[in-house]
Structures are given as C-alpha cells and as structure tokens.
Design a protein around this motif. Structure first.
Motif, PDB file in Angstrom:
ATOM      1  N   ILE A  34       0.864  -1.184   0.000  1.00  0.00           N
ATOM      2  CA  ILE A  34       0.000   0.000   0.000  1.00  0.00           C
ATOM      3  C   ILE A  34       0.898   1.232   0.000  1.00  0.00           C
ATOM      4  N   PRO A  48       0.275   4.999   0.800  1.00  0.00           N
ATOM      5  CA  PRO A  48      -0.813   5.823   1.316  1.00  0.00           C
ATOM      6  C   PRO A  48      -0.485   7.312   1.436  1.00  0.00           C
ATOM      7  N   ASP A  93      -9.972   4.551   5.313  1.00  0.00           N
ATOM      8  CA  ASP A  93      -9.406   4.472   3.967  1.00  0.00           C
ATOM      9  C   ASP A  93      -8.239   3.483   3.879  1.00  0.00           C
ATOM     10  N   ILE A  94      -7.187   3.724   4.658  1.00  0.00           N
ATOM     11  CA  ILE A  94      -6.020   2.845   4.589  1.00  0.00           C
ATOM     12  C   ILE A  94      -6.343   1.489   5.227  1.00  0.00           C
ATOM     13  N   ARG A 100      -9.240  -0.020   5.632  1.00  0.00           N
ATOM     14  CA  ARG A 100     -10.178  -0.824   4.842  1.00  0.00           C
ATOM     15  C   ARG A 100      -9.500  -1.441   3.614  1.00  0.00           C
ATOM     16  N   THR A 101      -8.534  -0.723   3.044  1.00  0.00           N
ATOM     17  CA  THR A 101      -7.778  -1.301   1.927  1.00  0.00           C
ATOM     18  C   THR A 101      -6.950  -2.487   2.406  1.00  0.00           C
ATOM     19  N   PHE A 114      -9.162  -5.462   2.769  1.00  0.00           N
ATOM     20  CA  PHE A 114      -9.399  -6.084   1.465  1.00  0.00           C
ATOM     21  C   PHE A 114      -8.227  -6.956   1.045  1.00  0.00           C
ATOM     22  N   LEU A 115      -7.001  -6.420   1.139  1.00  0.00           N
ATOM     23  CA  LEU A 115      -5.826  -7.180   0.710  1.00  0.00           C
ATOM     24  C   LEU A 115      -5.588  -8.410   1.586  1.00  0.00           C
ATOM     25  N   ILE A 171      -0.621  -0.813  -4.356  1.00  0.00           N
ATOM     26  CA  ILE A 171      -1.952  -0.212  -4.386  1.00  0.00           C
ATOM     27  C   ILE A 171      -1.847   1.226  -3.884  1.00  0.00           C
ATOM     28  N   VAL A 225      -3.220   4.308  -2.370  1.00  0.00           N
ATOM     29  CA  VAL A 225      -4.351   4.769  -1.555  1.00  0.00           C
ATOM     30  C   VAL A 225      -4.021   6.200  -1.149  1.00  0.00           C
TER      31      VAL A 225
END
Length: 249
Positions: free
Chosen positions: A180, A182, A218-219, A221-222, A225-226, A239, A241
């Motif tokens: 990520i 961010p 935001d961070i 929740r990503t 998902f991952l 990704i 973000v």
C-alpha cells in the motif's frame, strides 16, 4: 466479518496508519498482535482493539532480528498461527540529498527495510501453513523522488523490490504479497497542519480527491481487502491509496 478467526501482526500498530489498520482488521474479526516501540500508545490501542475482538496482544520493539524472531514465536504461542503480516513501522529524517548521511540511512533502513525483511523471513513458515497475506508499505516519496526524502525513498523502494521477489517466490505456496502506498491524516500530519496551514492547504489541492485519507476508514479498509479472500488473485502489486496523487503506469 471478512477476517474472522485470522491472526495478524501489525508493526507500528500503536498509532497512525498502523493503529487504523489494526482497528479495521479487528472490526472484521481478526486477532491482532500489535508491535510497537511506544508502550503507552500501544496499550491504548490494545484496549480499543479488545473492545472489538478478544485476545489482542501488545509486544514492544521491533528493532533487531532477534526481537523479530521472539515476536513471531510469541504470536504463534498466543494465537496458534499467523495469517496476516502488516509491515507498517518506519522512521526517517527529512534532509536534502547533499546533507543525507549514513546515520539517516541507518535509521530509515533499520526501522523500515530490515524489520520488513526479517519479519517476512521469520513469518514465512507460518504464512505457508495458512496460505497467508503480507502487506508492506511503499511511498510516493520513492515513486516520485520527493525532495528531502533520500533515505526514506531508498528504503521504501527497497521494500517494493523485495516484495515483488517474495510475490514471485511465494506465489506457489499460496502466499500473497502486496504493498500500500498511502497518504493519510495521521496525528503527526495533524500537528504539522496546525502549524503550517498554507502549506497543508496547498498539499491538499494537489490531491485529486482533495483530502487526506483516514487511517482506519481508507487505509485500514484497503488493508482489510488485501488481507481477505477477496484479494486472493492479487499479488506483487503496489496499491495507491493516496486520493489519486500518483498514477502508476
């Protein structure tokens, strides 16, 4: 409860982005081992997590390889397994390229790159058992070469490099490795904003979505998902973000 029964190690989990990720994962049912040098904030975050899921754990310090091995053993002893590794912790100093010293590199690599590398190695046997997920952290500082970020950018790009290698090597084991990158409104950024309003406003205007990300909503929740089964066919990816700030090609 997308992470129900999963066990996650989150480094730098006492505050900022790490805290946001730990809280978001706990909300989805994960058991969290917070690893951080800040004991006071670590225990506060531990209490918050325990309101969402039972059995959270706080372990202090990540600075040397021996500690990493101890942390992994303690986590497995406490929870029985490791499904998710989040390498978030990192410290650095902002100075110009010509002022950058080996001490700056030692700090950035010693708190970011080397712990990420050591945690990945130490967790690999457990992640192979669970076909787990690794989430590392990149930065626009490395992707764009931001001024005053020499040691930080170098360490972040080094983390991206080893993440791609691990994604290729560990893919056959069913382990996913992603990153990520961010932009987030952490307590440190909030403090800087309060003292530099014009510079902060100018920075926000460069973000297409015109705001900084929330560490949890935001961070976090990503990261959820991952770490979930929804991302089983994603590996080796960075990704972004960051509200659209950097667009990878």
């Amino acid at each position: 409860m997308r992470l129900a029964g999963k066990v996650a190690i989150v480094t730098g989990g006492a505050g900022g982005i790490g805290r946001g990720i730990a809280l978001a994962m706990a909300k989805e049912g994960a058991h969290i081992a917070i690893v951080d040098i800040n004991e006071e904030n670590g225990k506060k975050t531990l209490a918050e997590i325990n309101e969402r899921t039972e059995g959270a754990l706080f372990i202090q310090d990540i600075s040397v390889k021996e500690n990493v091995e101890m942390i992994v053993k303690e986590t497995v002893s406490h929870f029985g397994k490791i499904d998710i590794l989040v390498n978030n912790a990192h410290a650095s100093r902002n100075v110009s390229f010509t002022e950058t010293t080996m001490e700056h590199f030692d700090l950035s690599f010693g708190t970011g790159f080397y712990p990420t590398f050591h945690f990945m190695q130490a967790c690999y046997p457990e992640l192979k058992k669970t076909q787990g997920k690794v989430i590392n952290f990149a930065s626009g500082a490395g992707l764009e070469g931001q001024p005053t970020q020499t040691s930080y950018a170098a360490a972040k790009e080094a983390i991206r490099a080893i993440s791609r290698v691990a994604a290729n090597e560990w893919g056959p084991d069913g382990i996913n490795v992603n990153l990520i990158s961010p932009i987030a409104l952490t307590p440190g950024v909030e403090q800087w904003r309060d003292n530099n309003k014009e510079a902060y406003d100018a920075m926000v205007q460069k973000i297409p979505l015109r705001r900084l990300g929330d560490p949890e909503a935001d961070i976090g929740r990503t990261a959820v998902f991952l770490a979930s089964d929804d991302a089983n066919y994603i590996t080796g990816q960075t990704i972004m973000v960051d509200g659209g700030t950097v667009k990878l090609r």
